[in-house]
Design a protein around this motif. Structure first.
Motif, PDB file in Angstrom:
ATOM      1  N   GLY A   1      -6.660  -6.760  -0.193  1.00  0.00           N
ATOM      2  CA  GLY A   1      -6.469  -5.762  -1.051  1.00  0.00           C
ATOM      3  C   GLY A   1      -5.183  -5.793  -1.953  1.00  0.00           C
TER       4      GLY A   1
ATOM      5  N   TYR B   1      -4.689  -7.787   5.737  1.00  0.00           N
ATOM      6  CA  TYR B   1      -4.904  -6.818   4.439  1.00  0.00           C
ATOM      7  C   TYR B   1      -4.567  -7.348   3.164  1.00  0.00           C
TER       8      TYR B   1
ATOM      9  N   ASP C   1       6.754   3.307   0.336  1.00  0.00           N
ATOM     10  CA  ASP C   1       7.668   4.248   1.109  1.00  0.00           C
ATOM     11  C   ASP C   1       8.617   2.873   1.771  1.00  0.00           C
ATOM     12  N   VAL C   2       7.730   2.109   2.362  1.00  0.00           N
ATOM     13  CA  VAL C   2       8.566   1.166   2.963  1.00  0.00           C
ATOM     14  C   VAL C   2       9.789   0.603   2.790  1.00  0.00           C
TER      15      VAL C   2
ATOM     16  N   TYR D   1       0.937  -1.296  -0.035  1.00  0.00           N
ATOM     17  CA  TYR D   1       0.026   0.057   0.077  1.00  0.00           C
ATOM     18  C   TYR D   1       0.817   1.297  -0.130  1.00  0.00           C
ATOM     19  N   PHE D   2       2.082   0.986   0.571  1.00  0.00           N
ATOM     20  CA  PHE D   2       2.891   2.379   0.703  1.00  0.00           C
ATOM     21  C   PHE D   2       4.285   2.027   0.329  1.00  0.00           C
TER      22      PHE D   2
ATOM     23  N   ASN E   1      -4.166  -3.670  -5.470  1.00  0.00           N
ATOM     24  CA  ASN E   1      -2.928  -2.487  -5.234  1.00  0.00           C
ATOM     25  C   ASN E   1      -1.798  -2.831  -5.678  1.00  0.00           C
TER      26      ASN E   1
END
Lengths: 244, 262
Positions: free
Chosen positions: B257, B254, B173-174, B170-171, B261
């Motif tokens: 999703g 999660y 960034d991780v 989802y991010f 995604n």
């Protein structure tokens, strides 16, 4: 027919969970708690119910984005429904688009081995199937090339040949037949027809009405995630053409 | 949760599923070095380069006997820990095509990435153990402790990787965060130095670093030729279990999703 349906959907809802507005970074999510929900629910398929019996072939019609591919993914078990039930009684071979599931850096033969393993075949079963797959694909010595060097037609040959060789009970096809050359297309159609004659059920997504009416005994029309119509090819086809 | 665990166990006992995970792991390793000339030697080259730098710069500061062996044993396993967490955490995205087109439980991706990391480590341990001999490693019965320590490390890697990997779907960034923070952790963990050269009042900060306990276990086995400190090993085990539980919970919550995604 009084037999059990091979595929049965009861009031199936399928949702996608997407991040709201697409571009929130971790920073915003952490520093503005409550303002954003992590995942937003979007309905892709809503309240879908139908039954398909052994040996039937069903054409799936609908505009782009109406949920056809999602429905195929749900039938193959990749997506589980949020609500409702999907019963599938048999081995499913999904052909979800061109070259999907092929690893570009690996050779054709390595891809055959990997796909077979991922679909749950043992090494011995795979070994038995390999010559058949290579022969059907007509890829010859290019089977030792890395798939990234393949043309689109060659990729579809490979993925079709892999999927079809396992004698599936149910074959799910997502518009992949259209890519190969004339000769291979006909060969595929013959193979599909042969599988149909021994009782394989086919669910076929296509935008070509002539293909659907040639191949399918029934058709389903999806519109905005709803099942608009399910029945004989002729009347569903008429309804589909009215959409435009 | 109980139902989920039962599901995982029954999938794991399926022969076809185990074969699938193994094939995925082999694929990962093959692909990693496919178009490189030196292939698997790259995973050995990196620690050797670092070893040379550390010998040049940190040997005096660390002031322990046989510094080269200390540094090498730390480096090899530090690389294993940091690289494999990264591989597990990107495994969902790396396998997007398979995830979207084949009906395979998504836990196969972190599992096979962990397996691939262990394969890779074992492969690189062959030349490294020879090198360690030359650097003065004394063979000792305590070497068998590598098995439980590796196992606990793998559980830790798998759990942390699943937790970060799920978030990473989802991010993105991780994964960037992990790549930028790990070099910092390298200096925060006693690898180039020993914890004894740190002032006593600062040592407690080092002890907040989970990697410290793992590295101490590896140092005990390969540098001191002795069994790992029991307290350290227990701390490692507890951390691994907590992180694994958290990772599994997060992944399971999660994963619905993932398809929309990735």
């Amino acid at each position: 027919m009084t037999q059990e349906p091979i595929i049965k959907l009861e009031n199936v809802d399928i949702c996608f969970y997407v991040r709201e507005s697409g571009h929130i970074s971790l920073k915003e999510f952490i520093f503005k708690p409550g303002k954003y929900k992590l995942l937003q629910k979007q309905f892709v398929l809503r309240d879908i119910s139908f039954e398909i019996y052994r040996g039937e072939s069903v054409g799936l019609l609908g505009r782009n984005g109406s949920g056809k591919s999602t429905l195929l993914r749900a039938l193959s078990g990749i997506i589980t429904p949020d609500k409702g039930k999907i019963h599938v009684n048999g081995k499913v071979a999904p052909l979800l688009g061109l070259g999907i599931g092929l690893e570009q850096e690996m050779t054709g033969i390595e891809n055959i081995k990997l796909s077979c393993a991922l679909m749950g075949l043992s090494k011995a079963e795979t070994k038995e199937l390999i010559p058949e797959i290579i022969e059907f694909s007509e890829l010859g010595e290019t089977i030792d090339w890395a798939v990234k060097r393949y043309s689109t037609g060659m990729m579809s040959r490979l993925s079709f040949s892999i999927a079809i060789m396992k004698q599936p009970d149910i074959l799910l096809i997502d518009e992949v037949l259209a890519v190969g050359d004339k000769g291979f297309q006909e060969k595929c159609l013959q193979k599909v027809n042969k599988l149909k004659s021994i009782g394989t059920t086919v669910v076929y997504v296509s935008h070509s009405m002539s293909e659907v009416s040639n191949m399918c005994s029934k058709a389903a029309l999806l519109n905005n995630g709803h099942l608009e119509m399910f029945g004989d090819v002729q009347s569903v086809g008429d309804k589909y053409l009215q959409l435009f | 949760m109980q139902k989920f665990l039962k599901g995982v166990l029954s999938t794991l006992s399926d022969k076809g599923f185990r074969n699938a995970i193994l094939s995925l792991a082999v694929k990962t390793i093959k692909l990693r070095y496919k178009n490189s000339l030196l292939g698997v030697f790259w995973s050995m080259l990196n620690p050797l380069i670092f070893l040379v730098i550390m010998l040049l710069i940190f040997r005096e500061i660390a002031s322990i006997p046989n510094y080269a062996l200390y540094a090498l044993s730390g480096l090899v396993f530090w690389n294993f820990l940091s690289a494999s967490v990264l591989q597990v955490l990107t495994s969902f995205i790396d396998n997007a095509a398979i995830l979207k087109s084949i009906n395979l439980h998504p836990i196969s991706f972190p599992l096979s990435a962990t397996l691939a990391a262990i394969f890779n480590l074992l492969l690189s341990l062959i030349p490294f153990s020879i090198l360690m001999f030359f650097l003065g490693y004394r063979i000792d019965i305590s070497i068998i402790a590598i098995l439980p320590v590796l196992f606990v490390s793998s559980v830790f890697i798998l759990g942390l990787g699943m937790f970060l990997g799920t978030t990473n779907v989802y991010f993105r960034d991780v994964q960037l965060l992990w790549i930028s923070i790990m070099p910092a952790f390298f200096y925060f963990t006693p690898i180039a130095y020993t914890i004894d050269i740190i002032p006593v009042e600062s040592q407690k900060f080092i002890k907040l670093n989970p990697f410290y306990y793992f590295m101490e276990c590896y140092h005990d086995i390969f540098y001191y030729s002795r069994f790992p400190d029991v307290k350290n090993f227990i701390i490692c085990t507890i951390m691994a279990l907590i992180v694994f539980g958290l990772g599994l919970y997060f992944f399971n919550k999660y994963r619905k999703g993932f398809i929309s995604n990735i």
